[in-house]
Design a protein around this motif. Structure first.
Motif, PDB file in Angstrom:
ATOM      1  N   ALA A   1      91.606  25.219  36.657  1.00  0.00           N
ATOM      2  CA  ALA A   1      90.481  25.249  37.597  1.00  0.00           C
ATOM      3  C   ALA A   1      89.131  25.106  36.924  1.00  0.00           C
ATOM      4  O   ALA A   1      88.120  25.041  37.612  1.00  0.00           O
ATOM      5  N   GLY A   2      89.075  25.065  35.626  1.00  0.00           N
ATOM      6  CA  GLY A   2      87.799  24.964  34.933  1.00  0.00           C
ATOM      7  C   GLY A   2      87.390  26.304  34.349  1.00  0.00           C
ATOM      8  O   GLY A   2      87.839  27.369  34.776  1.00  0.00           O
ATOM      9  N   HIS A   3      86.494  26.243  33.360  1.00  0.00           N
ATOM     10  CA  HIS A   3      86.094  27.465  32.664  1.00  0.00           C
ATOM     11  C   HIS A   3      85.393  28.444  33.586  1.00  0.00           C
ATOM     12  O   HIS A   3      85.554  29.660  33.448  1.00  0.00           O
ATOM     13  N   ALA A   4      84.579  27.954  34.532  1.00  0.00           N
ATOM     14  CA  ALA A   4      83.822  28.863  35.395  1.00  0.00           C
ATOM     15  C   ALA A   4      84.759  29.720  36.244  1.00  0.00           C
ATOM     16  O   ALA A   4      84.617  30.947  36.320  1.00  0.00           O
ATOM     17  N   VAL A   5      85.743  29.095  36.889  1.00  0.00           N
ATOM     18  CA  VAL A   5      86.648  29.833  37.765  1.00  0.00           C
ATOM     19  C   VAL A   5      87.553  30.757  36.957  1.00  0.00           C
ATOM     20  O   VAL A   5      87.748  31.937  37.299  1.00  0.00           O
ATOM     21  N   VAL A   6      88.129  30.251  35.876  1.00  0.00           N
ATOM     22  CA  VAL A   6      89.074  31.050  35.092  1.00  0.00           C
ATOM     23  C   VAL A   6      88.375  32.246  34.446  1.00  0.00           C
ATOM     24  O   VAL A   6      88.875  33.383  34.489  1.00  0.00           O
ATOM     25  N   THR A   7      87.195  32.016  33.854  1.00  0.00           N
ATOM     26  CA  THR A   7      86.473  33.138  33.252  1.00  0.00           C
ATOM     27  C   THR A   7      85.999  34.118  34.313  1.00  0.00           C
ATOM     28  O   THR A   7      85.948  35.333  34.065  1.00  0.00           O
ATOM     29  N   GLY A   8      85.663  33.622  35.498  1.00  0.00           N
ATOM     30  CA  GLY A   8      85.303  34.525  36.590  1.00  0.00           C
ATOM     31  C   GLY A   8      86.463  35.433  36.971  1.00  0.00           C
ATOM     32  O   GLY A   8      86.274  36.625  37.253  1.00  0.00           O
ATOM     33  N   LEU A   9      87.686  34.889  36.973  1.00  0.00           N
ATOM     34  CA  LEU A   9      88.857  35.714  37.290  1.00  0.00           C
ATOM     35  C   LEU A   9      89.094  36.777  36.218  1.00  0.00           C
ATOM     36  O   LEU A   9      89.439  37.927  36.534  1.00  0.00           O
ATOM     37  N   VAL A  10      88.920  36.407  34.955  1.00  0.00           N
ATOM     38  CA  VAL A  10      89.110  37.392  33.882  1.00  0.00           C
ATOM     39  C   VAL A  10      88.053  38.492  33.973  1.00  0.00           C
ATOM     40  O   VAL A  10      88.352  39.685  33.841  1.00  0.00           O
ATOM     41  N   ALA A  11      86.785  38.092  34.222  1.00  0.00           N
ATOM     42  CA  ALA A  11      85.718  39.092  34.306  1.00  0.00           C
ATOM     43  C   ALA A  11      85.889  39.999  35.518  1.00  0.00           C
ATOM     44  O   ALA A  11      85.661  41.219  35.430  1.00  0.00           O
ATOM     45  N   VAL A  12      86.295  39.458  36.667  1.00  0.00           N
ATOM     46  CA  VAL A  12      86.468  40.305  37.848  1.00  0.00           C
ATOM     47  C   VAL A  12      87.644  41.253  37.660  1.00  0.00           C
ATOM     48  O   VAL A  12      87.673  42.361  38.238  1.00  0.00           O
ATOM     49  N   SER A  13      88.620  40.883  36.845  1.00  0.00           N
ATOM     50  CA  SER A  13      89.706  41.832  36.547  1.00  0.00           C
ATOM     51  C   SER A  13      89.184  43.023  35.745  1.00  0.00           C
ATOM     52  O   SER A  13      89.655  44.151  35.920  1.00  0.00           O
ATOM     53  N   ILE A  14      88.190  42.783  34.863  1.00  0.00           N
ATOM     54  CA  ILE A  14      87.574  43.896  34.139  1.00  0.00           C
ATOM     55  C   ILE A  14      86.823  44.803  35.108  1.00  0.00           C
ATOM     56  O   ILE A  14      86.910  46.040  35.035  1.00  0.00           O
ATOM     57  N   GLY A  15      86.060  44.195  36.040  1.00  0.00           N
ATOM     58  CA  GLY A  15      85.368  44.999  37.038  1.00  0.00           C
ATOM     59  C   GLY A  15      86.329  45.771  37.930  1.00  0.00           C
ATOM     60  O   GLY A  15      86.074  46.929  38.281  1.00  0.00           O
ATOM     61  N   LEU A  16      87.432  45.151  38.301  1.00  0.00           N
ATOM     62  CA  LEU A  16      88.430  45.839  39.122  1.00  0.00           C
ATOM     63  C   LEU A  16      89.068  46.993  38.344  1.00  0.00           C
ATOM     64  O   LEU A  16      89.332  48.069  38.912  1.00  0.00           O
ATOM     65  N   ALA A  17      89.320  46.788  37.046  1.00  0.00           N
ATOM     66  CA  ALA A  17      89.858  47.870  36.222  1.00  0.00           C
ATOM     67  C   ALA A  17      88.867  49.031  36.142  1.00  0.00           C
ATOM     68  O   ALA A  17      89.265  50.207  36.218  1.00  0.00           O
ATOM     69  N   ARG A  18      87.592  48.697  36.001  1.00  0.00           N
ATOM     70  CA  ARG A  18      86.562  49.765  35.995  1.00  0.00           C
ATOM     71  C   ARG A  18      86.548  50.514  37.317  1.00  0.00           C
ATOM     72  O   ARG A  18      86.409  51.753  37.359  1.00  0.00           O
ATOM     73  N   HIS A  19      86.705  49.831  38.431  1.00  0.00           N
ATOM     74  CA  HIS A  19      86.715  50.478  39.742  1.00  0.00           C
ATOM     75  C   HIS A  19      87.952  51.360  39.911  1.00  0.00           C
ATOM     76  O   HIS A  19      87.857  52.477  40.452  1.00  0.00           O
ATOM     77  N   LEU A  20      89.121  50.883  39.446  1.00  0.00           N
ATOM     78  CA  LEU A  20      90.331  51.700  39.541  1.00  0.00           C
ATOM     79  C   LEU A  20      90.210  52.967  38.702  1.00  0.00           C
ATOM     80  O   LEU A  20      90.682  54.040  39.100  1.00  0.00           O
ATOM     81  N   TRP A  21      89.599  52.849  37.532  1.00  0.00           N
ATOM     82  CA  TRP A  21      89.401  54.028  36.688  1.00  0.00           C
ATOM     83  C   TRP A  21      88.499  55.055  37.388  1.00  0.00           C
ATOM     84  O   TRP A  21      88.736  56.262  37.309  1.00  0.00           O
ATOM     85  N   TRP A  22      87.461  54.558  38.062  1.00  0.00           N
ATOM     86  CA  TRP A  22      86.569  55.467  38.807  1.00  0.00           C
ATOM     87  C   TRP A  22      87.289  56.085  39.998  1.00  0.00           C
ATOM     88  O   TRP A  22      87.156  57.277  40.273  1.00  0.00           O
ATOM     89  N   ARG A  23      88.068  55.281  40.715  1.00  0.00           N
ATOM     90  CA  ARG A  23      88.732  55.789  41.918  1.00  0.00           C
ATOM     91  C   ARG A  23      89.856  56.767  41.566  1.00  0.00           C
ATOM     92  O   ARG A  23      90.254  57.585  42.401  1.00  0.00           O
ATOM     93  N   ALA A  24      90.393  56.709  40.348  1.00  0.00           N
ATOM     94  CA  ALA A  24      91.467  57.622  39.964  1.00  0.00           C
ATOM     95  C   ALA A  24      91.024  59.075  40.020  1.00  0.00           C
ATOM     96  O   ALA A  24      91.850  59.973  40.167  1.00  0.00           O
ATOM     97  N   ARG A  25      89.705  59.335  39.920  1.00  0.00           N
ATOM     98  CA  ARG A  25      89.215  60.712  39.975  1.00  0.00           C
ATOM     99  C   ARG A  25      89.365  61.321  41.362  1.00  0.00           C
ATOM    100  O   ARG A  25      89.348  62.540  41.502  1.00  0.00           O
TER     101      ARG A  25
END
Length: 701
Positions: free
Chosen positions: A142-166
């Motif tokens: 899909a191109g660097h923009a889309v693929v890197t966006g998916l990798v970065a949003v997975s980091i943000g989602l991981a940060r959100h899951l860590w916060w919600r675990a509390r």
């Protein structure tokens, strides 16, 4: 912040290219080779594109801690877009400026206008629409923009899951945090595999108008994935298809997840000034999963409506007062309220330094993987793609067949040949064809191990054959080979094998007697070493005499006045240039030449053991073929000696200036406790030689 990340990613793309050249140099593979294009481009570029975000996390950790999931997505798209802009411009300039044969052919065939030549060259174009299929074919990227966006949003989602675990039960919280740790790594791995798959696609043809090019998945890596785990991941992940749709879905999910953070942080209250107990209040979430998700949807809709309403009012006031600053002021208030809401929920705990430490650890880990793990993988793939295909796999199969054939008794071998004969006969074949098939099967299995040895070391095997066979034996083997190529040849060859099998049957008949003799020769504490050696040698000699008596045809009793059968010749050729004890047979060039030297070498070696205080349990003078894994051919040792600890030593005696040539030395160096040389004795035992000793003595007259 988004524009800063985009601007920083453009010069960083040049640094990533320099890193790729360094990794290729460390691997010893050119950057234009398929191995570099497939592995280095994917394993270096995908993690390296996220370095600008890591730098921001180190320099401004508080700002990164307050990023929402949607912010991570936008920043990832910015990183990928900046990198892609530089990469695509550099690729097109290098292709057009360089005087390559491919471009000269394009000039001759393709149209003159820029748009026409880009389309004729099948150069990929990109647009702002994430669902545009920039890389069509069996494997999509899909191109660097889309693929890197998916990798970065997975980091943000991981940060959100860590916060919600509390906010969940401890067991659920542990599961959420484990998912948070694995989600970014898994997404990055899928991005690397997508990049590998795209770079491994081969395209042929398509230069003529109206003729579509032939596109093959994994064409540069012999039409298969370089490693099974890569192929499995690509298949399970859809071969790169649908990444644009996934990005849009993740944007919607990010908006819903961020809505809860905004609601709990009082975002709507900060904008409207409503009471804390109103719809936009920051009280705890409603009960039940449906209630919480419903509140998230309502908060997202209310926040969007409130923000749009405030911006519309600000635009109207700015137009009426002719003061554009009012619109900028309203937008700044919106950002401040959003930042405050995120700060209350995401940046309220201790250990704020952990963000910088985590970003630095991620950078160091990525650098270590790139410089230590990637180069060996590139080298391995390049060898597999450029080296000629090995033939040792067939030699290994032949070794297995030969070992299976040698482990079978003469009765089992005969039964196998009869089974092959019956199979052809019952399937409608003639009797002659059935006999040829059965005897041919026996011939092939009998020659499996020598053929494997010839495949591994043709020159060494040929030299060994010529030095261990006289002219008559070579002529006989040539005649048998020629006879096997004409009709009925397999029958003649099979008859020769049947003679050998009959001889083996005679040896098996006295196997029990040989076993008893060997047991009687075992070492005991009361016996001295010379007595033990003498008894063991006598036991083996008796076993050989029993073998020869079994091989001698039974004759009718003769009258007293007729002479009986003559003595058995122990130096007779057993068929391979050696006698029944494995020594050179009479008529062979090496017969009796080294007997005294071998005895002298044994005597000196036993004296050395005496000096070291080591006793000997058994000595075997007969020569037996020792099989060594990895050696081009077997070895015949002059003596086999068992020490008091039960280990066996192979003794090689060299007389005078007799050479200890490379083939023997190489085979002996392979022998160790981990790779013993295995010898099957005439009494049925199989011993393992774990050490080889070479003794050089003066030439005996």
């Amino acid at each position: 912040m988004t524009s800063s990340i985009f601007a920083l990613s453009m010069p960083w793309a040049g640094a990533v290219g320099w890193f790729s050249f360094q990794v290729a140099a460390a691997a010893g593979v050119g950057v234009n080779q398929p191995a570099s294009q497939v592995v280095i481009a994917a394993a270096v570029e995908e993690p390296a594109k996220l370095v600008p975000i890591c730098l921001v996390a180190i320099i401004a950790p508080g700002r990164v801690r307050r990023l929402l999931v949607q912010d991570w997505l936008v920043l990832g798209v910015a990183c990928g877009a900046g990198f892609m802009a530089v990469e695509e411009v550099a690729r097109r300039l290098m292709y057009i400026v360089a005087n390559t044969p491919g471009f000269q052919l394009s000039k001759a065939i393709c149209p003159e206008d820029p748009a026409g030549i880009v389309e004729c060259m099948h150069a990929h174009t990109f647009s702002l629409w994430p669902l545009s299929d920039a890389f069509p074919g069996p494997v999509s990227y899909a191109g660097h923009a889309v693929v890197t966006g998916l990798v970065a949003v997975s980091i943000g989602l991981a940060r959100h899951l860590w916060w919600r675990a509390r906010h969940h039960h401890p067991a659920v919280g542990v599961c959420l945090r484990c998912a948070a740790l694995g989600l970014p790594l898994g997404t990055l791995w899928v991005a690397i595999v997508d990049h590998m798959a795209r770079n491994a696609v081969s395209t042929a043809g398509g230069w003529l108008a109206g003729v579509a090019p032939v596109v093959k998945a994994w064409g540069l890596t012999s039409n298969e994935a370089p490693w099974p785990v890569v192929g499995t991941t690509s298949t399970l992940a859809g071969s790169g298809q649908g990444r644009g749709w996934m990005l849009l879905v993740m944007l919607v999910v990010a908006l819903l997840l961020d809505a809860r953070v905004m609601r709990l942080g009082g975002y709507t209250h900060a904008l409207t000034g409503a009471g804390r107990s109103g719809p936009g209040g920051s009280w705890g979430p409603p009960g039940g999963v449906v209630g919480r998700w419903g509140a998230d949807v309502a908060e997202a809709a209310a926040a969007a409506r409130t923000g749009a309403h405030r911006l519309r009012l600000a635009l109207a006031r700015a137009a009426a007062a002719r003061r554009p600053r009012l619109l900028a002021q309203a937008w700044a208030e919106h950002r401040i309220a959003r930042d405050l809401a995120a700060r209350r929920q995401l940046d309220a705990g201790p250990h704020r330094w952990a963000t910088s430490a985590l970003a630095a650890a991620a950078l160091l880990t990525a650098a270590w993987v790139i410089y230590t793990v990637v180069p060996p993988l590139v080298t391995d793939l390049d060898h597999r793609l450029t080296d000629p295909p090995p033939t040792f796999w067939l030699a290994g199969i032949l070794d297995l067949l030969g070992a299976l054939w040698e482990s079978m008794s003469p009765t089992e071998k005969t039964a196998l040949a009869l089974i092959g004969t019956a199979a052809v006969l019952l399937s409608g074949g003639t009797l002659g064809l059935a006999l040829e098939a059965g005897l041919g099967l026996a011939t092939v299995l009998d020659a499996a191990r020598p053929t494997a040895t010839l495949m591994r070391d043709p020159w060494g095997t040929t030299n060994h054959y010529l030095t261990t066979h006289n002219s008559l034996e070579i002529a006989a083997d040539a005649a048998l080979t020629a006879a096997a190529l004409v009709p009925g040849g397999k029958t003649l060859h099979g008859a020769g094998y049947a003679t050998k099998a009959g001889r083996s049957t005679g040896r098996a008949a006295v196997e029990e007697a040989g076993t008893k003799a060997a047991r009687a020769a075992e070492h005991s504490a009361a016996r001295t070493r010379p007595q033990s050696i003498a008894e063991s040698q006598a036991a083996h000699n008796n076993a050989h005499r029993g073998t020869q008596r079994a091989n001698t045809p039974t004759e009718k009793p003769r009258s007293a006045d007729k002479p009986g059968p003559g003595p058995v010749d122990e130096r007779a050729d057993r068929g391979d240039g050696r006698d029944v004890k494995g020594r050179y047979a009479d008529g062979n060039a090496g017969a009796h030449m080294y007997d005294q030297s071998e005895a002298k070498g044994l005597e000196e070696y036993l004296d050395d053991l005496d000096a070291d205080g080591v006793s000997v349990s058994e000595v075997i003078e007969d020569k037996h073929l020792a099989h060594i894994n990895g050696a081009p051919q077997g070895r015949y040792y002059d003596r086999l000696i068992q020490r008091e600890d039960g280990t066996w030593v192979g003794l090689e005696v060299k007389s005078g200036q007799s050479p200890y040539h490379g083939t023997q030395r190489a085979a002996d160096n392979m022998v160790s406790p981990d790779n013993p040389a295995r010898v099957r004795l005439d009494d049925g035992r199989t011993i393992e030689i774990t050490e080889v000793q070479m003794k050089r003595v003066e030439k005996q007259q």
